[in-house]
Design a protein around this motif. Structure first.
Motif, PDB file in Angstrom:
ATOM      1  N   ASP A   1     -19.875   6.645 -21.498  1.00  0.00           N
ATOM      2  CA  ASP A   1     -18.807   6.959 -22.479  1.00  0.00           C
ATOM      3  C   ASP A   1     -18.400   8.556 -22.693  1.00  0.00           C
ATOM      4  N   GLY A   2     -18.493   9.390 -21.640  1.00  0.00           N
ATOM      5  CA  GLY A   2     -18.303  10.873 -21.852  1.00  0.00           C
ATOM      6  C   GLY A   2     -19.162  11.415 -22.732  1.00  0.00           C
ATOM      7  N   ARG A   3     -20.449  10.851 -22.942  1.00  0.00           N
ATOM      8  CA  ARG A   3     -21.507  11.494 -23.871  1.00  0.00           C
ATOM      9  C   ARG A   3     -22.620  11.522 -22.993  1.00  0.00           C
ATOM     10  N   LYS A   4     -23.394  12.837 -22.913  1.00  0.00           N
ATOM     11  CA  LYS A   4     -24.621  12.716 -22.066  1.00  0.00           C
ATOM     12  C   LYS A   4     -25.536  12.867 -23.130  1.00  0.00           C
TER      13      LYS A   4
ATOM     14  N   GLY B   1     -21.222  19.532 -19.799  1.00  0.00           N
ATOM     15  CA  GLY B   1     -21.080  18.752 -18.529  1.00  0.00           C
ATOM     16  C   GLY B   1     -20.883  17.015 -19.015  1.00  0.00           C
ATOM     17  N   GLY B   2     -21.357  16.651 -20.089  1.00  0.00           N
ATOM     18  CA  GLY B   2     -21.461  15.407 -20.275  1.00  0.00           C
ATOM     19  C   GLY B   2     -19.815  14.853 -20.805  1.00  0.00           C
ATOM     20  N   THR B   3     -19.124  15.819 -21.528  1.00  0.00           N
ATOM     21  CA  THR B   3     -17.934  15.589 -22.115  1.00  0.00           C
ATOM     22  C   THR B   3     -16.839  15.811 -21.257  1.00  0.00           C
ATOM     23  N   PHE B   4     -16.721  16.932 -20.568  1.00  0.00           N
ATOM     24  CA  PHE B   4     -15.727  17.719 -19.698  1.00  0.00           C
ATOM     25  C   PHE B   4     -15.958  17.545 -18.172  1.00  0.00           C
ATOM     26  N   ASP B   5     -17.116  17.037 -17.831  1.00  0.00           N
ATOM     27  CA  ASP B   5     -17.493  16.860 -16.545  1.00  0.00           C
ATOM     28  C   ASP B   5     -17.573  17.988 -15.692  1.00  0.00           C
TER      29      ASP B   5
ATOM     30  N   ILE C   1     -17.265  22.607 -30.161  1.00  0.00           N
ATOM     31  CA  ILE C   1     -18.121  23.095 -31.337  1.00  0.00           C
ATOM     32  C   ILE C   1     -18.671  21.994 -32.307  1.00  0.00           C
ATOM     33  N   GLY C   2     -17.869  21.176 -32.279  1.00  0.00           N
ATOM     34  CA  GLY C   2     -18.079  19.607 -33.278  1.00  0.00           C
ATOM     35  C   GLY C   2     -19.373  19.046 -32.795  1.00  0.00           C
ATOM     36  N   GLN C   3     -19.494  19.125 -31.314  1.00  0.00           N
ATOM     37  CA  GLN C   3     -20.694  18.350 -31.001  1.00  0.00           C
ATOM     38  C   GLN C   3     -22.129  19.006 -30.944  1.00  0.00           C
TER      39      GLN C   3
END
Ligand code: NAD
Length: 353
Positions: free
Chosen positions: A134-137, A247-251, A319-321
């Motif tokens: 789900d877009g999170r590594k 990488g995890g969110t924006f591939d 930044i939030g993550q």
């Protein structure tokens, strides 16, 4: 300050030799393993088949579905393939993506892995696993994902493109940089880190100008081994956190992202880490942020996150993550400073000049 540290050596067997792939079956024999599922990416199925041939009757098949960032669905499919084949172990032959898939299987089933790395990313030396859903590594540490043996064969890296050679080598150097200021660093990890960076910094320009130079390939792989071992023994910090979010969110491509971000984080982190900065300066022959930026330029790797597909509008999410899920080794950084670091990396600003 008087030195104070705890160091625990990881149980790890390493076989390093030009042509070492020829010893793969002996290695499995040594470990007492006889039902091996070979893992590869679809693009390197040929390499997987070659490993299976070398294993002969010890091989129970090839799963060639490894993908970057280990999607959870791929991990489930590979685990099922290992179970269906009655495997007692896996050989992961390829870069960090393939080795990451082996780790995901080990995490779920406890099956031992033998890694045959073909890039310089260094994952084979660490008990760190990563998986994306789900877009999170998500990453974690577990001893059972640490390969039981690593077979390093510089010949297998001859076909590695100049770009992946350079970016995965810079990825390895980032492991060493963060090990040099990690809260759990020790004299031995610092020695490995400095030597790993030195080895890669000297070898990579030769690899890029002459990809068939086997001595340069061996020196780069030796550096990757040392840098990977540092990552395995220390806690990751801001640089890795940033790259995992990107990488995890924006591939974004893993190694290229490391290569772009490295000088920018180096400039920030090393402001307060004089010993780490001095070690890197000895290894690079230049002040570290400048040294990394100059090396990256010389190697011709992408210079900006924009080139890799990130947009300025994505920065708030990054930044939030990064602020919400800080890694234990992370130096505190304000949102404003983090934005400045990210803007520099986004636009490929000069750093350390
Ligand atoms: P990768 O495995 O995706 O390989 C990069 C590219 O190189 C691919 O296109 C692949 O096909 C190609 N390639 C690989 N070997 C080749 C060869 N011998 N000849 C020609 N081409 C070849 O990328 P990577 O940079 O090795 O690894 C990145 C992944 O590893 C990421 O998912 C990252 O999170 C993970 N990683 C994990 C750790 C850890 O400790 N857990 C450490 C570093 C990297």
């Amino acid at each position: 300050m008087t030195e104070k540290f705890t160091y625990e050596a990881l149980p790890m067997r390493v076989v390093f030799e030009v042509g070492a792939i020829g010893r793969l079956a002996d290695e499995l024999e040594h470990l007492g393993l006889g039902k091996v599922l070979v893992l590869s990416t679809p693009g390197h199925r040929g390499l997987g088949d070659r490993a299976a041939d070398l294993l002969g009757s010890r091989s129970v098949g090839v799963f060639s579905g490894a993908k970057m960032h280990v999607p959870a669905a791929t991990a489930r499919a590979a685990t099922q393939a290992a179970t269906d084949a009655g495997a007692d172990s896996c050989v992961a032959i390829g870069g960090g993506s393939t080795i990451g898939l082996g780790k995901a299987i080990a995490l779920e089933t406890g099956l031992p892995i033998v890694a045959v790395p073909t890039t310089y990313a260094g994952s084979e030396m660490t008990p760190v696993w990563g998986m994306t859903a789900d877009g999170r590594k998500t990453t974690g540490r577990d001893r059972k994902v640490l390969p039981h043996s690593v077979v390093y064969d510089p010949e297998l890296t001859i076909g590695l493109s100049q770009e992946v050679s350079a970016t995965s080598g810079l990825n390895a150097m980032a492991h060493a940089m963060e090990a040099l200021y990690a809260p759990d660093r020790s004299p031995i990890t610092s020695l490995m880190a400095e030597e790993g960076v030195r080895s890669l910094a000297q070898a990579l320009p030769r690899v890029v100008s002459n990809p068939g130079d086997i001595a340069a390939r061996a020196a780069a792989l030796r550096g990757a081994w040392l840098c990977g071992a540092c990552l395995g023994a220390t806690t990751m910090g801001l640089h890795h956190k940033l790259c995992h979010v990107l990488g995890g969110t924006f591939d974004l491509p893993h190694a290229a992202t490391h290569a772009v971000v490295l000088p920018h984080v180096a400039a920030f982190m090393l402001e307060t880490e004089p010993e780490a900065a001095a070690a890197l300066e000895r290894a690079l022959g230049a002040p570290p942020a400048h040294g990394f930026a100059a090396l990256a330029r010389r190697l011709g790797v992408p210079r900006s996150l924009a080139q890799l597909g990130l947009r300025e509008g994505d920065l708030n999410d990054v930044i939030g993550q990064v602020s919400a899920g800080a890694y234990p080794g992370q130096r505190t950084v304000t949102d404003d400073r983090l934005r400045k670091i990210l803007l520099g990396a986004l636009h490929g600003a000069d750093v350390g000049e």
